[in-house]
Design a protein around this motif. Structure first.
Motif, PDB file in Angstrom:
ATOM      1  N   SER B 107      51.990  32.533  41.268  1.00  0.00           N
ATOM      2  CA  SER B 107      50.835  32.964  42.068  1.00  0.00           C
ATOM      3  C   SER B 107      49.542  32.972  41.251  1.00  0.00           C
ATOM      4  O   SER B 107      48.476  32.675  41.770  1.00  0.00           O
ATOM      5  CB  SER B 107      51.093  34.346  42.681  1.00  0.00           C
ATOM      6  N   ILE B 110      48.168  29.445  41.036  1.00  0.00           N
ATOM      7  CA  ILE B 110      47.543  29.073  42.310  1.00  0.00           C
ATOM      8  C   ILE B 110      46.167  29.730  42.422  1.00  0.00           C
ATOM      9  O   ILE B 110      45.188  29.104  42.807  1.00  0.00           O
ATOM     10  CB  ILE B 110      48.473  29.437  43.494  1.00  0.00           C
ATOM     11  N   TYR B 126      51.261  27.517  50.395  1.00  0.00           N
ATOM     12  CA  TYR B 126      51.535  27.796  48.987  1.00  0.00           C
ATOM     13  C   TYR B 126      52.830  28.598  48.879  1.00  0.00           C
ATOM     14  O   TYR B 126      53.025  29.564  49.599  1.00  0.00           O
ATOM     15  CB  TYR B 126      50.385  28.578  48.354  1.00  0.00           C
ATOM     16  N   TYR B 128      55.211  30.695  46.215  1.00  0.00           N
ATOM     17  CA  TYR B 128      55.172  31.306  44.899  1.00  0.00           C
ATOM     18  C   TYR B 128      56.525  31.254  44.219  1.00  0.00           C
ATOM     19  O   TYR B 128      57.552  31.542  44.831  1.00  0.00           O
ATOM     20  CB  TYR B 128      54.698  32.760  45.002  1.00  0.00           C
ATOM     21  N   MET B 129      56.491  30.910  42.944  1.00  0.00           N
ATOM     22  CA  MET B 129      57.705  30.871  42.138  1.00  0.00           C
ATOM     23  C   MET B 129      57.528  31.839  40.969  1.00  0.00           C
ATOM     24  O   MET B 129      56.424  32.306  40.702  1.00  0.00           O
ATOM     25  CB  MET B 129      57.926  29.445  41.624  1.00  0.00           C
TER      26      MET B 129
END
Lengths: 283, 283
Positions: B107, B110, B126, B128-129
């Motif tokens: 996040s 990004i 998007y 998030y990882m």
């Protein structure tokens, strides 16, 4: 009903802070700090709550950087919240919780419970999720798995998990700070029992990198007996080695002392920006 | 071959810093900052590299807090690395990259590419990882999906992705700092062209919360013309409102000036701890 934007997802520590501070508000979750600040700026929500310091989810630096470089919104309040991590399982596994094989959480939350985990779950596998609330959600959706989550009280309620061990974080005095931003610099008119004081936050850019410049800056506050509760140098995005300072003064903006200090700093060729003068609340 | 522990997983920004700085070393990845520091302390690796400031993966505060409260290891070096984010896709999708429907990353990454994404991928979703490298791995394992990852150069190499747009981060002067810790306080004997200078890091605890105490502390440095390049107040874990300060001086420990300043501070009832005096490298 007041609309408040916050850094989501649901049941994170930011949500917990907002829920405790504004139990009546309509909460709207945003995926990133910039999106939340933009929503305030565009009038989609009245207030925005984002982490400023020591946060689990959301980069601290992003908040100040975004306010300074992109959307200059005033800080109108601050929420200080303890970081309390709990171990929770699906109700099916309440009896066997000591034998869970995997523990799900945000990596920072797992790091914050390092001692507890090291003592009680030396053999468990840790699985990192994007947030503590995503971990709680995952555990709730997989009742057949023998797993636990580390998250806050709100996440346990939201996802129907049972807290089997409270306050498993290593340090009792670990707090997160959240700021409340608003489009216009209007005072928050909240008569809250959580009110704990006032502060003023300044951003100061020194004229150039010189030995003692910071000392000179602090003199302007010291001889006026203005007490600083925070000082932080942050790299400016204008070049390596350029810095600005964020300073918290433990009182509201007044008519004499703080304006006098600012005038003195400007005479020294510093640039001073008042980021806000606002009440803070301990939840 | 020297063994170096770092905050993993593979191909994160910490890995990139270690790989650039120590191309010959055997790298061992650790899941959390405490685990990495413990590994150094227990002699499993010779050096440990963990983020200190402005990091994407890994909480900055955790590093200093863990060194101060849990494992008192000396800092023997610092690596300063620019944050460069790239957009990458599976080789199958090189031609159609502008139409990807989902973008995977941490996040914070990004958020760091907010302007680029807002301009070019306004309709993308998007996802998030837990890290930028986990995002790159996911994209590499799902060639049939029309998706992209935001990650660093190393992640593209590691997972066989093609960078379709370089340097999509918003700010050029955004840097991450990593510290190198060691069990014994031995100098790093690296003759590196990346060497950029020396610094000394002190932790200073003030005797009590009083207006101007910090100003008095900085006087000890100012009149000796010792230049401070960083100052940060951090909440102590001993109670709300208790603080300590981390200060960087832009020179190596010497025989006269820094010891003189420390003696003066101790005479003022401050507690001073030298966290390290070490070279820094810009990669």
């Amino acid at each position: 009903m007041m609309k408040i934007g916050y850094l989501g997802p649901k049941a994170t520590f930011t949500d917990l802070a907002v829920t405790t501070m504004f139990p009546q508000a309509e909460k709207i979750s945003y995926d990133t700090i910039p999106e939340c600040i933009d929503a305030v700026s565009h009038g989609k929500v009245e207030l925005g709550v984002v982490p400023l310091e020591n946060a689990l989810e959301g980069s601290v630096n992003l908040t100040i950087d975004y306010l300074i470089h992109e959307q200059s919104l005033p800080i109108v309040g601050e929420i200080i919240a303890p970081i309390q991590q709990h171990l929770m399982v699906h109700p099916y596994h309440v009896n066997g919780w000591k034998d869970v094989q995997e523990i799900y959480s945000h990596s920072h939350a797992i790091a914050q419970c390092h001692k507890f985990l090291h003592t009680h779950f030396k053999k468990a596998k840790y699985v990192y999720m994007t947030s503590t609330s995503a971990a709680a959600k995952f555990v709730s959706e997989h009742p057949h798995l023998h797993i636990a989550a580390i998250a806050n009280r709100l996440a346990a309620e939201e996802y129907g998990l049972t807290i089997v061990r409270e306050n498993i974080h290593d340090y009792d005095y670990n707090h997160t700070r959240f700021i409340i931003v608003r489009r216009q610099n209007e005072e928050l008119t909240i008569d809250s029992p959580l009110y704990a004081g006032d502060k003023t936050t300044l951003m100061i850019t020194l004229p150039k990198d010189q030995a003692g410049a910071l000392h000179q800056v602090l003199s302007a506050f010291a001889w006026r007996k203005l007490n600083l509760t925070k000082i932080e140098s942050r790299p400016a995005k204008t070049g390596l080695g350029n810095y600005f300072f964020i300073i918290d003064i433990d009182q509201k903006m007044d008519d004499v002392l703080i304006p006098g200090a600012i005038a003195e700093l400007e005479a020294l060729d510093c640039t001073v920006q008042v980021l806000g003068s606002y009440p803070y609340y301990i939840v």
